[in-house]
Design an enzyme around this catalytic site. Structure first.
Site, PDB file in Angstrom:
ATOM      1  N   HIS A 142      37.008 -62.854   3.528  1.00 45.35           N
ATOM      2  CA  HIS A 142      38.030 -62.604   4.540  1.00 45.35           C
ATOM      3  C   HIS A 142      37.559 -61.424   5.370  1.00 45.35           C
ATOM      4  O   HIS A 142      37.293 -60.353   4.845  1.00 45.35           O
ATOM      5  CB  HIS A 142      39.382 -62.295   3.886  1.00 45.35           C
ATOM      6  CG  HIS A 142      40.453 -62.089   4.907  1.00 45.35           C
ATOM      7  ND1 HIS A 142      41.265 -63.108   5.349  1.00 45.35           N
ATOM      8  CD2 HIS A 142      40.809 -60.993   5.621  1.00 45.35           C
ATOM      9  CE1 HIS A 142      42.085 -62.643   6.273  1.00 45.35           C
ATOM     10  NE2 HIS A 142      41.836 -61.364   6.456  1.00 45.35           N
ATOM     11  N   CYS A 143      37.427 -61.639   6.663  1.00 41.47           N
ATOM     12  CA  CYS A 143      36.890 -60.587   7.533  1.00 41.47           C
ATOM     13  C   CYS A 143      38.035 -59.927   8.291  1.00 41.47           C
ATOM     14  O   CYS A 143      38.738 -60.594   9.056  1.00 41.47           O
ATOM     15  CB  CYS A 143      35.886 -61.206   8.510  1.00 41.47           C
ATOM     16  SG  CYS A 143      35.152 -59.982   9.604  1.00 41.47           S
ATOM     17  N   ILE A 144      38.230 -58.626   8.076  1.00 42.00           N
ATOM     18  CA  ILE A 144      39.349 -57.953   8.755  1.00 42.00           C
ATOM     19  C   ILE A 144      39.061 -57.775  10.239  1.00 42.00           C
ATOM     20  O   ILE A 144      39.975 -57.633  11.035  1.00 42.00           O
ATOM     21  CB  ILE A 144      39.679 -56.584   8.118  1.00 42.00           C
ATOM     22  CG1 ILE A 144      38.451 -55.673   8.087  1.00 42.00           C
ATOM     23  CG2 ILE A 144      40.252 -56.757   6.733  1.00 42.00           C
ATOM     24  CD1 ILE A 144      38.794 -54.242   7.749  1.00 42.00           C
TER      25      ILE A 144
END
Ligand SMILES: [Zn+2]
Ligand SMILES: [Zn+2]
Length: 163
Positions: A142-144
């Site tokens: 999951h890439c912020i």
């Protein structure tokens, strides 16, 4: 073992959801500052100088705008493309597990997986994201920075964005 199940450190990741589209605003602000520095402050004014300097500046500005539009296209595609969800009521095909021709060495001996959060089956390489609170196909992470998971359907754009 039950006590460890309640001590899942990845639950803290759910707090990252609060960052939301603030990260997209930060990325757009970085792009805006770069645009100001390159186009308006440094190379833009050179277009008004002598012919030789203007030709060089025009070449640099053309390359900059091509690269900028490519990176923005890739970035927005990662943000807004669905990374890939598991169809509702997905189940492992029982016939596949008994057929040696269709099973690879990777999934031999692995029991069908089930996500208790989504109440759904889990295909191979699918993981439940605690930030998005859903299962994602071929999940990488999951890439912020893109407020999205990087999975099966947007991995290509993520890789191009990094390049
Ligand atoms: Zn799930
Ligand atoms: Zn996610």
């Amino acid at each position: 073992m039950d006590c460890f199940r309640h001590l899942n450190p990845f639950r803290a990741c759910a707090g990252l959801r609060g960052l939301g589209y603030l990260m997209v605003a930060i990325v757009l602000a970085i792009v805006a500052v770069s645009y100001y520095a390159v186009v308006i402050y440094s190379w833009g004014p050179m277009l008004l100088d002598g012919a030789a300097a203007a030709a060089g500046a025009a070449a640099v500005l053309a390359a900059f705008h091509v690269l900028l539009s490519l990176i923005m296209w890739c970035y927005l595609m990662v943000v807004f493309t669905d990374p890939g969800s598991v169809p509702e009521n997905w189940r492992h095909d029982a016939e596949d597990s008994g057929d040696p021709a269709s099973s690879t060495s990777e999934d031999q001996g692995t029991a069908p997986r089930y996500c208790s959060r989504c109440q759904n089956g889990k295909p191979p390489r699918c993981h439940h994201c605690s930030v998005c609170d859903r299962c994602v196909l071929k999940m990488d992470h999951h890439c912020i920075w893109v407020v999205n998971c990087v999975g099966a359907r947007n991995y290509k754009y993520f890789l191009l964005f990094l390049v």
